[in-house]
Design a protein around this motif. Sequence first.
Motif, PDB file in Angstrom:
ATOM      1  N   THR A 144      -3.205   7.869   9.476  1.00  0.00           N
ATOM      2  CA  THR A 144      -3.816   8.124   8.721  1.00  0.00           C
ATOM      3  C   THR A 144      -3.300   8.523   7.610  1.00  0.00           C
ATOM      4  OG1 THR A 144      -5.907   6.667   9.431  1.00  0.00           O
ATOM      5  CG2 THR A 144      -5.952   7.211   7.218  1.00  0.00           C
ATOM      6  N   SER A 145      -4.128  10.205   8.141  1.00  0.00           N
ATOM      7  CA  SER A 145      -3.940  11.207   7.261  1.00  0.00           C
ATOM      8  C   SER A 145      -1.945  11.488   7.073  1.00  0.00           C
ATOM      9  CB  SER A 145      -4.086  12.537   8.301  1.00  0.00           C
ATOM     10  OG  SER A 145      -4.627  13.748   7.456  1.00  0.00           O
ATOM     11  N   GLN A 146      -1.701  11.176   8.073  1.00  0.00           N
ATOM     12  CA  GLN A 146       0.248  10.829   7.652  1.00  0.00           C
ATOM     13  C   GLN A 146       0.230   9.742   6.851  1.00  0.00           C
ATOM     14  OE1 GLN A 146       1.179  11.239  11.594  1.00  0.00           O
ATOM     15  NE2 GLN A 146       1.444  13.368  11.971  1.00  0.00           N
ATOM     16  N   ARG A 147      -0.198   9.053   6.305  1.00  0.00           N
ATOM     17  CA  ARG A 147       0.220   8.097   6.144  1.00  0.00           C
ATOM     18  C   ARG A 147       0.028   7.974   4.549  1.00  0.00           C
ATOM     19  NH1 ARG A 147       2.808   7.901   9.375  1.00  0.00           N
ATOM     20  NH2 ARG A 147       3.245   6.278  11.224  1.00  0.00           N
ATOM     21  N   LEU A 148      -1.587   8.399   4.719  1.00  0.00           N
ATOM     22  CA  LEU A 148      -2.068   8.819   3.761  1.00  0.00           C
ATOM     23  C   LEU A 148      -1.116  10.013   2.157  1.00  0.00           C
ATOM     24  CD1 LEU A 148      -4.167   8.258   1.220  1.00  0.00           C
ATOM     25  CD2 LEU A 148      -5.432  10.245   2.895  1.00  0.00           C
ATOM     26  N   THR A 149      -0.503  10.904   2.803  1.00  0.00           N
ATOM     27  CA  THR A 149       0.538  11.835   2.502  1.00  0.00           C
ATOM     28  C   THR A 149       1.609  11.509   1.785  1.00  0.00           C
ATOM     29  OG1 THR A 149      -0.705  13.793   4.116  1.00  0.00           O
ATOM     30  CG2 THR A 149       1.819  14.244   3.120  1.00  0.00           C
ATOM     31  N   ALA A 150       1.608  10.728   3.068  1.00  0.00           N
ATOM     32  CA  ALA A 150       3.678   9.737   2.784  1.00  0.00           C
ATOM     33  C   ALA A 150       3.285   9.182   1.388  1.00  0.00           C
ATOM     34  CB  ALA A 150       3.732   9.204   4.007  1.00  0.00           C
ATOM     35  N   PHE A 158       7.451   7.517  -7.299  1.00  0.00           N
ATOM     36  CA  PHE A 158       7.523   6.648  -8.136  1.00  0.00           C
ATOM     37  C   PHE A 158       7.750   7.240  -9.950  1.00  0.00           C
ATOM     38  CE2 PHE A 158       4.414   3.192 -10.568  1.00  0.00           C
ATOM     39  CZ  PHE A 158       5.856   2.728 -10.930  1.00  0.00           C
ATOM     40  N   THR A 159       6.436   7.954  -9.781  1.00  0.00           N
ATOM     41  CA  THR A 159       5.899   8.483 -11.136  1.00  0.00           C
ATOM     42  C   THR A 159       6.945   9.425 -12.335  1.00  0.00           C
ATOM     43  OG1 THR A 159       4.011   9.860 -10.551  1.00  0.00           O
ATOM     44  CG2 THR A 159       3.392   8.304 -10.573  1.00  0.00           C
ATOM     45  N   ALA A 213      11.906   2.313   5.966  1.00  0.00           N
ATOM     46  CA  ALA A 213      12.642   1.961   5.649  1.00  0.00           C
ATOM     47  C   ALA A 213      13.359   1.210   3.605  1.00  0.00           C
ATOM     48  CB  ALA A 213      12.852   0.576   5.862  1.00  0.00           C
ATOM     49  N   ALA A 214      12.677   1.611   3.431  1.00  0.00           N
ATOM     50  CA  ALA A 214      12.553   1.669   1.651  1.00  0.00           C
ATOM     51  C   ALA A 214      13.285   3.239   1.336  1.00  0.00           C
ATOM     52  CB  ALA A 214      11.026   1.599   1.640  1.00  0.00           C
ATOM     53  N   TRP A 215      13.085   3.847   1.486  1.00  0.00           N
ATOM     54  CA  TRP A 215      13.758   5.392   1.320  1.00  0.00           C
ATOM     55  C   TRP A 215      15.350   5.208   1.370  1.00  0.00           C
ATOM     56  CZ3 TRP A 215      13.996   9.187  -1.871  1.00  0.00           C
ATOM     57  CH2 TRP A 215      14.340   9.861  -1.873  1.00  0.00           C
ATOM     58  N   SER A 216      15.001   4.514   2.441  1.00  0.00           N
ATOM     59  CA  SER A 216      16.607   4.780   3.211  1.00  0.00           C
ATOM     60  C   SER A 216      17.466   3.258   2.556  1.00  0.00           C
ATOM     61  CB  SER A 216      16.938   4.406   4.710  1.00  0.00           C
ATOM     62  OG  SER A 216      18.341   3.821   5.239  1.00  0.00           O
ATOM     63  N   LEU A 270       9.750   0.970  -2.241  1.00  0.00           N
ATOM     64  CA  LEU A 270       9.056   3.050  -2.207  1.00  0.00           C
ATOM     65  C   LEU A 270       7.915   2.526  -1.623  1.00  0.00           C
ATOM     66  CD1 LEU A 270       9.931   5.704   0.064  1.00  0.00           C
ATOM     67  CD2 LEU A 270       9.417   6.795  -2.528  1.00  0.00           C
ATOM     68  N   VAL A 271       6.602   2.713  -2.866  1.00  0.00           N
ATOM     69  CA  VAL A 271       5.706   3.137  -2.891  1.00  0.00           C
ATOM     70  C   VAL A 271       4.484   1.574  -2.404  1.00  0.00           C
ATOM     71  CG1 VAL A 271       5.098   2.654  -4.771  1.00  0.00           C
ATOM     72  CG2 VAL A 271       4.002   3.672  -4.402  1.00  0.00           C
ATOM     73  N   LEU A 272       5.532   0.624  -2.610  1.00  0.00           N
ATOM     74  CA  LEU A 272       4.778  -0.260  -2.062  1.00  0.00           C
ATOM     75  C   LEU A 272       4.676  -0.626  -0.263  1.00  0.00           C
ATOM     76  CD1 LEU A 272       5.664  -3.400  -4.594  1.00  0.00           C
ATOM     77  CD2 LEU A 272       3.691  -2.551  -3.844  1.00  0.00           C
ATOM     78  N   ALA A 273       5.798   0.461  -0.179  1.00  0.00           N
ATOM     79  CA  ALA A 273       5.669  -0.195   1.659  1.00  0.00           C
ATOM     80  C   ALA A 273       5.067   1.032   1.883  1.00  0.00           C
ATOM     81  CB  ALA A 273       7.581   0.520   1.527  1.00  0.00           C
ATOM     82  N   SER A 274       5.407   2.578   1.462  1.00  0.00           N
ATOM     83  CA  SER A 274       4.249   3.786   2.116  1.00  0.00           C
ATOM     84  C   SER A 274       2.823   3.018   1.918  1.00  0.00           C
ATOM     85  CB  SER A 274       4.538   5.329   0.919  1.00  0.00           C
ATOM     86  OG  SER A 274       5.354   5.597   1.278  1.00  0.00           O
ATOM     87  N   SER A 275       2.331   2.362   1.028  1.00  0.00           N
ATOM     88  CA  SER A 275       1.154   1.719   0.370  1.00  0.00           C
ATOM     89  C   SER A 275       0.658   0.839   1.620  1.00  0.00           C
ATOM     90  CB  SER A 275       1.019   0.708  -0.652  1.00  0.00           C
ATOM     91  OG  SER A 275      -0.597   0.510  -0.002  1.00  0.00           O
TER      92      SER A 275
END
Length: 425
Positions: A144-150, A158-159, A213-216, A270-275
Motif C-alpha cells: 500500500t505504501s509503495q502504491r501510494l508513493t507511485a 499528470f498535473t 503498463a500505462a507508463w510503457s 497513467l494516473v488512473l492505472a496507478s489509482s
Amino acid sequence: MASQASRRSEAVTVRQSSLVLDSLLRARIDVYAEYVPSAAIVAARANNLSPAALDSLLGINFQADLVSARKLLDQQAVFGPKGAFAAFHRQLLTIRREVDDGAATPAKVQAFYSNLGTAIDGVWLRTLNALQTTRSSDSDSLATSQRLTALDSSFDAFTSGLGEESLQSNGSLENVLVSGATPAALQSLIVSHQSFADSTEGFPDQLGPKGAAAWSTLESNPLSTKFKGYVQLGITIGLNHDGPPFAGNTAAIADIAKSEVEWANALTQLVLASSADLRAATAGQANAATMDLELSILFMTLLVLVSVGGALTFSRAVRRPIADLGAAFESLRQGELELPYLDEVGPRELALAAGAFNEMTSTLRGVQAQAIALSSGTPDDPAALLPLPGRMGRRCNRHSTTFRFLYGRTRSSDRSSSNGRPAMR
C-alpha cells in the motif's frame, strides 16, 4: 485481538481514503476533459475558424467531445450546488454559456478551468497527506505504501504534464510554437517540464502492474514522443529568443494539437492505472486485516468453548464425589456406620478425602464390634479378636491385647469374689 482490530480499522481507513483520492482524480480528469474542447472551440473562433472547420482540420469532433465531457462532469456530485466545489458551480454554468454563445475568451476559459483544477489539487493533496500520516508502517501495508508513493508521483506527472501543454501564464505550448514565447510562458514551460521529469524519475520501478503498463504505453506512443519534442523545441526557441517556427503553418498546428490530446489521454491513463493499483493494494490490506481479525475472533471463540467445556467437565467430575461425600458425612453424623464404599475418583484431593472416609468408617465399624463384644462380657468373642482396619485401627491394635488381658483379669477377680475366694494377685 485488539491489535488485529486496530489494524483492520486502519486498513479500512486507508481503503476509504484511496477511494476518495480516486474520486478526486476522476473529477480532476473530467474538468480537464471539458476544458480541452472548450478551449479549442474558443481558440478557433478567436482565429476566425468555425467549430466545424476545426473538427475537419484536426480530425477531432470537439463539439461532440464537449457535450460528452459536460455530461460526465455533471455526474460528479462534488461539482453540484451542495458539493465540495459548489463555489465553482455558478461560474461553471456561466463559462459554459459564454463558450456556447461565443462570448468567452481563451484567457478566461483557461483561467477558470485552471482555478478549478487547482482547487481539486488542493483537496487531493490534503487527503493524500492525511493518508500518508495514518497508514501503517508494518509489512502488511508495504505494498500500500509503495502504491501510494507511485500514485503521488503519477498525479504529479499528470498535473505537471498538463502544465507543459496549458501553461500557468495563460498561454499554451501551441502559442509558444505559433506566436512566440513570452518570458512568463517560457518560465512556466520550463518549470512544468522539470517537475514532470522529477516526478517520473524512477518510473516504472515504483509503479504497480497497471501503472507500469500505462507508463510503457505512454513511452511507446509516437504522438507522446512528438509532444515531448515540441516541448523541447519550445524551450529552445524561448531560451535562444528565436521566432516561432510554426507561425501560419496550419498542418503543424493540427499536428501539435493532436499530440497534445494524445499526451493528455496518456497521462490520464497513467494516473488512473496507478489509482487502480492503490485500490487493489488497499483492498488486499483490508481483506488480510479482516481475515486476521476473524481468525482471532474464531480462536477466542474456540478458546471460550473449550474453557466452558472444560469447566463443565470438571464440574461434573467434582460435583458427584462432593455430593456422595456430603451424604456419607451426614449419615455418619446420624450414627449410621454401615455406609456404602465411596468411589475414590475425581480430583486428587477429593479422592484422598473419599479414601480417608472409607478407612475411617471401616475402623469405626471394627471399634463398634469390639465394644459390643466387650460390653457383653465375652472378650474372647471373634469380633473382639479381629484387628481393626486402617491406620487408626493399627494404632488401636497395639493396645487392644493389653486391654483385653486386663479386662479378662478384672472379670475373673469379680467372679472369685463372688464365690468367697480371694482373687489371685
